[in-house]
Design a protein around this motif. Sequence first.
Motif, PDB file in Angstrom:
ATOM      1  N   GLU A 151      55.969  83.915  43.178  1.00  0.00           N
ATOM      2  CA  GLU A 151      57.583  84.110  43.720  1.00  0.00           C
ATOM      3  C   GLU A 151      58.401  83.557  42.442  1.00  0.00           C
ATOM      4  OE1 GLU A 151      58.595  82.264  47.495  1.00  0.00           O
ATOM      5  OE2 GLU A 151      56.796  83.119  48.328  1.00  0.00           O
ATOM      6  N   ASP A 152      57.908  82.492  41.609  1.00  0.00           N
ATOM      7  CA  ASP A 152      59.011  82.015  40.646  1.00  0.00           C
ATOM      8  C   ASP A 152      58.227  81.933  39.409  1.00  0.00           C
ATOM      9  OD1 ASP A 152      61.176  81.699  42.304  1.00  0.00           O
ATOM     10  OD2 ASP A 152      60.181  79.802  43.265  1.00  0.00           O
ATOM     11  N   SER A 168      63.351  83.782  39.740  1.00  0.00           N
ATOM     12  CA  SER A 168      62.154  84.542  40.486  1.00  0.00           C
ATOM     13  C   SER A 168      61.572  85.533  39.935  1.00  0.00           C
ATOM     14  CB  SER A 168      62.916  85.312  41.774  1.00  0.00           C
ATOM     15  OG  SER A 168      63.571  86.555  41.311  1.00  0.00           O
TER      16      SER A 168
END
Length: 188
Positions: A151-152, A168
């Motif tokens: 996700e990041d 992100s």
Amino acid sequence: MEKVKLTQEQADAIQIRIDRNARDDMMDYHASGWTGRSNTCLNSLSASELARALYVDNGYEVEPNIKIGDTVFVSWLNREGEFYKVEDVLTNGKIVIDSKTYDKPSMDIVRLATPEEIFWNDNDRGVWEIREDDTLEYLGDPLIVDSFDSEDVCFKRNKNYPEKYTESFDFVKEHFKVFCFAEDRKDV
């Protein structure tokens, strides 16, 4: 029902007739054989293949025009897909990859690789397979990957970012570009 596989030349010839609403005429011509230079490519189709291409919505797909040196993605039957450089294209439609000749039916999918896939594959990476210490660029600033998950992406501090900077993964894929892979850096 399986889609008919057409060359680009066949698809163009068929689409012209579809646009002119001349489907029925095509079937009549096909029965006697095509003679016009731009239409002889249709002679290799059976009557049922031509009918499916003409009358079934989305009844055909265009085979990629694969040439020597192209990078292709091959999804093998019962195996994971891989990228290959095409070494030769034979007149019988078979292609040579990995020093072996393959008939397309032994492959589930053969398609040209996208420029993005080629870039990542040429660097021995999956698409957007980043690693710690890769350097990515955003708005002219080089940022070094510190850590990441699905996700990041977290970047190390630098003069323009005094604190660790997290973005992100979707934003990174859309707005960042690779500046240098970790294994190519001389300072690590």
